[in-house]
Design a protein around this motif. Sequence first.
Motif, PDB file in Angstrom:
ATOM      1  N   VAL A  88       7.976   2.048  -1.744  1.00  0.00           N
ATOM      2  CA  VAL A  88       7.943   3.498  -1.571  1.00  0.00           C
ATOM      3  C   VAL A  88       6.835   4.125  -2.416  1.00  0.00           C
ATOM      4  CG1 VAL A  88       9.252   5.624  -1.954  1.00  0.00           C
ATOM      5  CG2 VAL A  88      10.389   3.628  -0.974  1.00  0.00           C
ATOM      6  N   ALA A  89       6.607   3.579  -3.621  1.00  0.00           N
ATOM      7  CA  ALA A  89       5.625   4.170  -4.549  1.00  0.00           C
ATOM      8  C   ALA A  89       4.196   3.741  -4.257  1.00  0.00           C
ATOM      9  CB  ALA A  89       5.984   3.775  -5.985  1.00  0.00           C
ATOM     10  N   ASN A  90       4.008   2.724  -3.438  1.00  0.00           N
ATOM     11  CA  ASN A  90       2.659   2.202  -3.196  1.00  0.00           C
ATOM     12  C   ASN A  90       1.840   3.203  -2.375  1.00  0.00           C
ATOM     13  OD1 ASN A  90       0.366   0.758  -2.566  1.00  0.00           O
ATOM     14  ND2 ASN A  90       1.466  -1.142  -2.142  1.00  0.00           N
ATOM     15  N   PRO A  91       0.740   3.710  -2.917  1.00  0.00           N
ATOM     16  CA  PRO A  91      -0.061   4.691  -2.166  1.00  0.00           C
ATOM     17  C   PRO A  91      -0.629   4.130  -0.869  1.00  0.00           C
ATOM     18  CG  PRO A  91      -1.196   3.976  -4.178  1.00  0.00           C
ATOM     19  CD  PRO A  91       0.185   3.434  -4.244  1.00  0.00           C
ATOM     20  N   LEU A  92      -0.808   2.816  -0.807  1.00  0.00           N
ATOM     21  CA  LEU A  92      -1.359   2.212   0.404  1.00  0.00           C
ATOM     22  C   LEU A  92      -0.367   2.282   1.563  1.00  0.00           C
ATOM     23  CD1 LEU A  92      -3.942   0.929   1.327  1.00  0.00           C
ATOM     24  CD2 LEU A  92      -3.030  -1.314   0.692  1.00  0.00           C
ATOM     25  N   THR A  93       0.929   2.148   1.282  1.00  0.00           N
ATOM     26  CA  THR A  93       1.915   2.249   2.364  1.00  0.00           C
ATOM     27  C   THR A  93       2.006   3.687   2.874  1.00  0.00           C
ATOM     28  OG1 THR A  93       3.756   2.603   0.819  1.00  0.00           O
ATOM     29  CG2 THR A  93       3.258   0.338   1.446  1.00  0.00           C
ATOM     30  N   ARG A 110      -5.046  -9.282  -6.404  1.00  0.00           N
ATOM     31  CA  ARG A 110      -4.693  -8.667  -7.690  1.00  0.00           C
ATOM     32  C   ARG A 110      -5.053  -7.189  -7.700  1.00  0.00           C
ATOM     33  NH1 ARG A 110      -6.301 -12.568 -12.728  1.00  0.00           N
ATOM     34  NH2 ARG A 110      -4.745 -14.187 -12.398  1.00  0.00           N
ATOM     35  N   ASN A 111      -6.235  -6.882  -7.172  1.00  0.00           N
ATOM     36  CA  ASN A 111      -6.708  -5.495  -7.239  1.00  0.00           C
ATOM     37  C   ASN A 111      -5.850  -4.554  -6.415  1.00  0.00           C
ATOM     38  OD1 ASN A 111      -8.893  -3.664  -8.170  1.00  0.00           O
ATOM     39  ND2 ASN A 111      -9.187  -3.378  -5.972  1.00  0.00           N
ATOM     40  N   ILE A 112      -5.351  -5.029  -5.290  1.00  0.00           N
ATOM     41  CA  ILE A 112      -4.574  -4.145  -4.417  1.00  0.00           C
ATOM     42  C   ILE A 112      -3.263  -3.725  -5.085  1.00  0.00           C
ATOM     43  CG2 ILE A 112      -3.078  -5.744  -3.139  1.00  0.00           C
ATOM     44  CD1 ILE A 112      -5.464  -3.255  -1.498  1.00  0.00           C
ATOM     45  N   ASN A 113      -2.817  -4.499  -6.096  1.00  0.00           N
ATOM     46  CA  ASN A 113      -1.573  -4.177  -6.805  1.00  0.00           C
ATOM     47  C   ASN A 113      -1.798  -3.365  -8.073  1.00  0.00           C
ATOM     48  OD1 ASN A 113       0.419  -5.434  -5.161  1.00  0.00           O
ATOM     49  ND2 ASN A 113      -0.221  -7.435  -5.930  1.00  0.00           N
TER      50      ASN A 113
END
Length: 261
Positions: free
Chosen positions: A169-174, A79-82
């Motif tokens: 695309v918007a995920n800072p982790l990617t 949950r936290n990663i999202n």
Amino acid sequence: MKFRILLSLCAAGSLSLLTACASTEPAQDTSDYDPLEPVNRVVHGVNGAVDFMVLYPAAMWYRDIAPEPVKTSVASFVRNINEPLNSFNALLQGDPDQAAASFQRFIMNSTLGFLGFNDVASDFGIPYRREDFGQTLAHYGIGGGPYIVLPLLGPSNLRDTAGIGVDYVANPLTWGAQNSDTAEALYLGSVGLTALHYRYATINQLNELQKSSIDYYAALRSLYRQQRNQMIRNGGPSPEFAVEDESASFDFDDAVEAASQ
């Protein structure tokens, strides 16, 4: 990088097509539009074979072996990663309070909660709420469009497939994974734990659905539509105009709840 650009272009093209179908009310899909059914059924079969050989055995092992505190910690981490995407999409939906709550959860759980393995934010009265770009599009009245079964990812539709691309695309982790081995390891680990957690969370419901359904493919399609409608409403009651069709007359409440975790 080329893959990211290609994904961005595909998402942009899909968004342009979907925007033309937008209305001023949040979208609630009331029927299963499945013009690609022959192809979808083939992909559904392949996904089922992969699930049978890999995901299902792993989820069963996880259910039987892993202690309950470990399962709780993994659920909290997933949950936290999202949360950054939850905050981003809540803001796009014009809900700054929820955006701030999701961001606050991320900061608290990533620090006090040891990278999110402990959900201390819930202990402080800040509940979790999932948001994605498919929900954001639906918030602005864009319907689901044709049903699509994605390889490995499973049930979706045109709107939510475009949403997956935008969220990626918007995920800072990617983005971080492109420049840091640590971020890449964290990203790949989160993908694996997410797949394991969601398969574990839906074992009983999907087993029951498969046993009780004459056509498991059609039942899963209806389940997906109901689950997404519920998430778009953020758990609120169905609007009076959203009359479900006959194929959606099963009682899927438990499965919807499990799949929405």
